[in-house]
Every structure is written in structure tokens, then in C-alpha cells.
Motif scaffolding. Structure first.
Motif, short mmCIF file in Angstrom:
data_model
loop_
_atom_site.label_atom_id
_atom_site.label_comp_id
_atom_site.label_asym_id
_atom_site.label_seq_id
_atom_site.Cartn_x
_atom_site.Cartn_y
_atom_site.Cartn_z
N GLY A 157 56.73 -40.02 4.95
CA GLY A 157 57.38 -39.19 5.96
C GLY A 157 56.38 -38.67 6.99
O GLY A 157 56.64 -38.69 8.19
N LEU A 158 55.23 -38.26 6.48
CA LEU A 158 54.19 -37.76 7.39
C LEU A 158 53.70 -38.89 8.30
O LEU A 158 53.47 -38.69 9.50
CB LEU A 158 53.02 -37.22 6.57
CG LEU A 158 52.34 -35.98 7.16
CD1 LEU A 158 53.32 -34.83 7.24
CD2 LEU A 158 51.13 -35.60 6.33
N GLY A 159 53.59 -40.08 7.74
CA GLY A 159 53.22 -41.25 8.53
C GLY A 159 54.24 -41.53 9.63
O GLY A 159 53.88 -41.74 10.79
N VAL A 160 55.51 -41.48 9.26
CA VAL A 160 56.57 -41.71 10.24
C VAL A 160 56.50 -40.64 11.34
O VAL A 160 56.63 -40.95 12.53
CB VAL A 160 57.96 -41.69 9.56
CG1 VAL A 160 59.08 -41.72 10.59
CG2 VAL A 160 58.10 -42.88 8.61
N ALA A 161 56.26 -39.38 10.94
CA ALA A 161 56.17 -38.29 11.92
C ALA A 161 55.04 -38.58 12.92
O ALA A 161 55.22 -38.41 14.13
CB ALA A 161 55.93 -36.96 11.22
N LEU A 162 53.91 -39.03 12.42
CA LEU A 162 52.79 -39.33 13.32
C LEU A 162 53.13 -40.48 14.26
O LEU A 162 52.77 -40.47 15.44
CB LEU A 162 51.53 -39.67 12.51
CG LEU A 162 50.89 -38.47 11.81
CD1 LEU A 162 49.71 -38.90 10.95
CD2 LEU A 162 50.44 -37.42 12.84
N LEU A 163 53.86 -41.47 13.74
CA LEU A 163 54.27 -42.59 14.59
C LEU A 163 55.22 -42.11 15.69
O LEU A 163 55.12 -42.56 16.84
CB LEU A 163 54.95 -43.67 13.75
CG LEU A 163 54.01 -44.59 12.96
CD1 LEU A 163 54.81 -45.61 12.17
CD2 LEU A 163 53.03 -45.28 13.90
N VAL A 164 56.13 -41.23 15.33
CA VAL A 164 57.06 -40.68 16.32
C VAL A 164 56.28 -39.98 17.44
O VAL A 164 56.53 -40.18 18.63
CB VAL A 164 58.05 -39.68 15.66
CG1 VAL A 164 58.82 -38.89 16.72
CG2 VAL A 164 59.02 -40.42 14.76
N TRP A 165 55.31 -39.19 17.01
CA TRP A 165 54.49 -38.48 18.00
C TRP A 165 53.74 -39.45 18.90
O TRP A 165 53.77 -39.35 20.13
CB TRP A 165 53.49 -37.56 17.29
CG TRP A 165 52.50 -36.93 18.22
CD1 TRP A 165 52.75 -35.90 19.08
CD2 TRP A 165 51.14 -37.30 18.40
NE1 TRP A 165 51.61 -35.61 19.79
CE2 TRP A 165 50.60 -36.45 19.40
CE3 TRP A 165 50.32 -38.27 17.83
CZ2 TRP A 165 49.28 -36.54 19.82
CZ3 TRP A 165 49.01 -38.37 18.25
CH2 TRP A 165 48.50 -37.50 19.24
N LEU A 166 53.07 -40.40 18.27
CA LEU A 166 52.28 -41.37 19.03
C LEU A 166 53.18 -42.15 19.99
O LEU A 166 52.86 -42.36 21.15
CB LEU A 166 51.61 -42.34 18.04
CG LEU A 166 50.36 -43.03 18.55
CD1 LEU A 166 49.25 -42.02 18.72
CD2 LEU A 166 49.93 -44.11 17.56
N GLY A 167 54.35 -42.53 19.47
CA GLY A 167 55.29 -43.31 20.27
C GLY A 167 55.74 -42.54 21.50
O GLY A 167 55.70 -43.05 22.61
#
Lengths: 262, 261
Positions: A157-167
Motif C-alpha cells: 500500500g505504501l508503495g502504491v501511495a508513492l507511485l500515486v505521488w510520483l505519477g
């Protein structure tokens, strides 16, 4: 008092005691103070401050939200084993994260601006800059809820959150720029407007920079947007779109939370 | 003491819990299949079964944390439909308490009082019996494992709820505290409360349980009095009975005993 406001009070107290939040406030306090000292006048400071906000507010809001939600899972179970409904818990948690994050941000950035007299010389632009930060906080807290209630495993989940931010902060602009470059033979106003409304960071950037008339700094989509709507109409439309960016993830996350097995 | 009053109140208000034809799958894996059980007031019912048998899912369903795919659950007069009000009747002690690190025990108790809308004098006798006094002022993160579990227990018994759901209540407790807790569970039962518990320690359960619900691969394989289970399996102790039961019905598809339940 409503059950949800009770949950809100305790969640806020819990969040405000976290060291991460103190660090967040101190970071903005130091950064804004530094910018005010270096640059001449509030109007010169705001564009740089705004760029800082557009990067850090989404990141911190997303990470703090997901971490608190994953860490609080067992405790939320305990609350739900009391006469507390899921909707009430959800609303209490959402506000309990949004209010402290937004509050700490406003205090951290607001105090130095207040001390420098920014509120009297450039009240409008300052208010819009702070407002864009508050809106981004709400948007990314809502996105954090959506992530935390969609991905079961905390690390993922934390990984997905970081991807959302980066995206949304970095990749999105790059892709838009690339597309506009490769398709420059076509009329792009409409797709560019759509591209902007589909990204909350772009919207917040537009709101905060339009006020200081720094369209140069807006990026491609922002420039098109300002050209198209200009002035207050643009701000109103952008604000409405930002509200949608809070509401849609909020409702999506609530729907998931209401149905999931804990 | 207010105990006499409590007893009278409960006498007028015993809570039966019924699970009728409950089935639940996680994805394609069935966790509970056609579960039909009843938990009676004034009894301690032990929910038993090997890991993964569906014990925790069953308890969580009673709390509304997991929703059944099929079937109906009634707590007292109330069929569960998403309205949280019925949980006023339940004191829950979760396995492994995990409260917010920054909150102290006192704040936690005050918060639960508040959230439950509890007015009047909460029952703090367990806090006193555990001698938790000073620990309640410490943030949760600074509590030892044993004291966390004591706090967890004290909170579950705080509201004199007619139903008590205790998930591994003695895990992590020292023998003295476990003894205090067991005595307390017995008293609650005698007051007419409906007590459900799970435990890996069959010795503890044996000393407490009146009834057993034995789950195996999501199905109820036995439901009834402990003495009846011992009789069927011709064992003197619960541990032996469960072992005999598992050996007979464990790996290969078990039936046969359903008629007994």
C-alpha cells in the motif's frame, strides 16, 4: 455529540502527537522563513513556496494517511466492536487526519508570511497559496484512504501511495509535455484542459500561481487553462474540480470500507 | 456492591446469540459453511478448533467486522443489519491488543466511555484486581505485554455488558492475572451473562467452559456441553477429547458426529 465527532477528537489528538507532524510543521516554518529572508517581498516568495507545496504536501499527506491507517487497523477494529458504525468511523478518521495536516501546514507557512506582513500587502495571493495547500491536503488524504482500503498489505500500500505521488507530481507533467510536443500539429486546447482537470496537482498549481500572475511557472496545461478561462472564472472552475478530487476518492474509499471484511 | 443489582438487571435481560445457516468465503476459499449455532446466557461457550478452522471469523461476524455471505445472526432481539447499536450489549477482548501508541490507558478508557455514550460508574474492579493503577497513566507504547493484555481485559469488562467475547483472553497473562481473570469470567457467567471465548490453552478452557462449539474446516463438528463431548470421546479431559476428535475426523472428510451436535 455525534459519534463521528468523538472519533474525530481522539484521532486528531493521536495524529497531533506524532513526531512526523511536528517535523512537517517545522519544515514549512523553516522553508518559508528562509524564502522570506532571501527573496524581496511576499510576491516573489509565493511562486517558490508554491512549488515546494506542490511537491511536499501531496507526499506527506499520502504517506502520513496510509501509515496511520495501516497502523491503526487493529484499533479501528476495536472501535468498530463498540457501537460505532463504519460511516461514522470513516468520517471521523478522514477529518481527524485532514484537519491536523492542513492545520500544521497553515501554521508552518502562515506564521512567517504573517511576520513579513504578507497578509496585508498581498492577502489574496497568500490566501490562494495557502488554500491550494489545504485543498491538496484533502485530496491526498482522500487518495490515501482509497489506497489503504484497496490494498490489504501495508508495505504494498505504501508503495502504491508513492507511485500515486510520483505519477501525479512528476510523471504526469512529463507525459503531457511529451504528448503536446509530438502532437503539436493538432489543436490541443481541449485535451490540455482535460489533462489539467484530471490532475489535482496541476489544478492546485494553477490556483496558487494565477493569483501572482506567474503563468510562466504554470507549466503547459496551466498556461492553456489561464488563457482559456483567465482570472476568477478559472479559479472557481479549478476549485470545483479540486472538490471533485476530494469527493470521488472519498466516496470510493468509503464504499470499499463499508463492505470490506476486517 | 452493585453486583446484586446487575444480576437482577441481567435476569430480566439475558441475551441469546443465534447464528443460522451462516456461510462465508474469502475469495474461493470457504471459511465457514452452513454454521448453525446458539450461544446461551449464563454459560461460557468455548469456540474450539485448529488454526484456520474459522474461530476468529466466527467471533468477528458477531461484532459485524466480517459480513456473512449467507445466513442470519441475531443478538438478543436484534438481527444484524449494519446498525451498530446492538454492540452496546457486547464487551469484546481482542486477541493481541494494539491500541494507539500515544494514548494512555486512562485516555483510552475515557474514549471508550465517550464513544459508547456510557453514563454512570464503569466497572473498574478488574483494573484494581490487576493493580493496574499506575500503568494507566503511561502511554500504551511503554506498557509491557502482560500489562497491555490486562488493560485489554479491563476494558472488555468495563461496561457490564450482557455479552462477553474473549479472544484468547489468557494469552500473555501471568498465572496470577490469569487466575483473577478466570474467576471473573465465572462470576460473569453466574450473573447470567453470555460468554464466548477461544483459547489455545485447553487447560484454561476446561476449567471455564460449560459448552463447546468445535469447528473443523469451517463446519461445526460438535456443539453441546463439555461433559457430553467427554462422554462421546470417552476421554477424561478436554485435551484428550479434542485430540481423539481430530484423529477420528480430522484429515479425511468428517461426518458421523453431526447427529450428536
Amino acid at each position: 455529540m455525534n459519534t463521528w465527532t468523538k472519533v474525530l477528537r481522539y484521532e486528531m489528538r493521536n495524529v497531533l502527537r506524532a513526531r512526523a507532524l511536528l517535523g512537517y510543521g517545522l519544515f514549512f516554518l523553516a522553508a518559508t522563513t528562509g524564502l522570506v529572508r532571501m527573496g524581496g517581498g511576499v510576491e516573489r516568495v509565493l511562486p517558490s513556496l508554491s512549488n515546494l507545496i506542490l511537491l511536499t504536501v501531496p507526499l506527506v499527506s499520502l504517506v502520513v494517511t496510509t501509515v496511520f491507517l495501516y497502523e491503526g487497523r487493529a484499533f479501528n477494529e476495536l472501535l468498530l466492536s463498540q457501537p460505532v458504525g463504519r460511516k461514522e468511523l470513516f468520517r471521523g478518521l478522514f477529518m481527524g487526519l485532514t484537519l491536523p495536516l492542513a492545520g500544521v501546514f497553515v501554521v508552518g507557512t502562515g506564521l512567517p508570511l504573517l511576520a513579513s506582513g504578507g497578509f496585508s500587502t498581498a492577502a489574496g495571493p497568500v490566501a490562494l497559496t495557502l488554500g491550494s495547500g489545504i485543498a491538496l491536503t484533502a485530496v491526498f488524504v482522500a487518495l490515501g484512504f482509497l489506497v489503504a482500503f484497496s490494498v490489504k498489505e501495508a508495505a504494498r500500500g505504501l508503495g502504491v501511495a508513492l507511485l500515486v505521488w510520483l505519477g501525479l507530481t512528476v510523471v504526469y507533467d512529463g507525459v503531457v509535455l511529451l504528448a503536446s510536443h509530438n502532437l503539436s500539429a493538432y489543436p490541443l486546447e481541449t485535451p490540455m484542459l482535460a489533462a489539467m482537470i484530471l490532475n489535482p496537482v496541476d489544478l492546485a498549481r494553477m490556483v496558487s500561481l494565477m493569483a501572482v500572475d506567474a503563468s510562466v511557472l504554470m507549466g503547459y496545461t496551466g498556461a492553456v487553462f489561464q488563457d482559456f478561462f483567465g482570472g476568477w472564472t478559472g479559479i472557481v472552475i479549478a476549485t470545483a474540480a479540486l472538490a471533485g478530487w476530494v469527493l470521488l476518492p472519498y466516496l470510493g474509499a468509503l464504499r470499499r470500507f463499508g463492505r470490506m471484511d476486517l | 456492591m452493585t453486583d446484586a443489582r446487575v444480576l437482577r438487571d441481567l435476569g430480566e435481560h439475558p441475551v441469546w446469540i443465534r447464528m443460522e445457516n451462516i456461510s462465508k468465503r474469502y475469495g474461493s476459499r470457504p471459511v465457514l459453511t452452513e454454521v448453525d449455532v446458539c450461544f446461551r446466557p449464563g454459560r461460557v461457550t468455548a469456540v474450539l478448533g485448529p488454526n484456520g478452522a474459522g474461530k476468529t471469523t466466527l467471533l468477528k461476524m458477531l461484532l459485524g467486522l466480517v459480513r456473512p455471505d449467507r445466513g442470519c445472526i441475531t443478538v438478543g432481539e436484534k438481527a444484524l443489519d449494519g446498525d451498530p447499536a446492538y454492540r452496546q450489549e457486547i464487551g469484546y477482548m481482542p486477541q493481541l491488543p494494539h491500541f494507539p501508541d500515544n494514548l494512555t490507558g486512562e485516555e483510552l478508557a475515557a474514549m471508550l466511555d465517550d464513544v459508547r455514550g456510557f453514563v454512570g460508574e464503569p466497572d473498574e474492579s478488574l483494573t484494581r484486581a490487576f493493580d493496574l493503577g499506575r500503568e494507566l497513566a503511561k502511554p500504551f507504547r511503554n506498557l509491557s505485554g502482560g500489562n497491555r493484555q490486562k488493560l485489554n481485559a479491563a476494558l472488555a469488562f468495563r461496561y457490564r455488558s450482557p455479552v462477553l467475547i474473549l479472544d484468547e483472553p489468557t494469552a500473555g497473562l501471568d498465572p496470577v492475572a490469569a487466575r483473577i481473570l478466570k474467576a471473573r469470567v465465572r462470576r460473569e457467567r453466574d450473573d447470567g451473562r453470555t460468554v464466548l471465548m477461544t483459547s489455545h490453552d485447553l487447560g484454561h478452557l476446561e476449567a471455564l467452559a460449560d459448552d463447546v462449539v468445535f469447528l473443523l474446516e469451517g463446519r461445526v463438528r460438535f456443539e453441546g456441553e463439555v461433559s457430553r463431548l467427554l462422554e462421546i470421546t470417552q476421554q477424561a479431559e478436554l485435551e484428550g477429547a479434542i485430540a481423539a476428535f481430530l484423529m477420528e475426523h480430522g484429515a479425511s472428510g468428517a461426518d458421523g458426529l453431526e447427529g450428536v451436535a
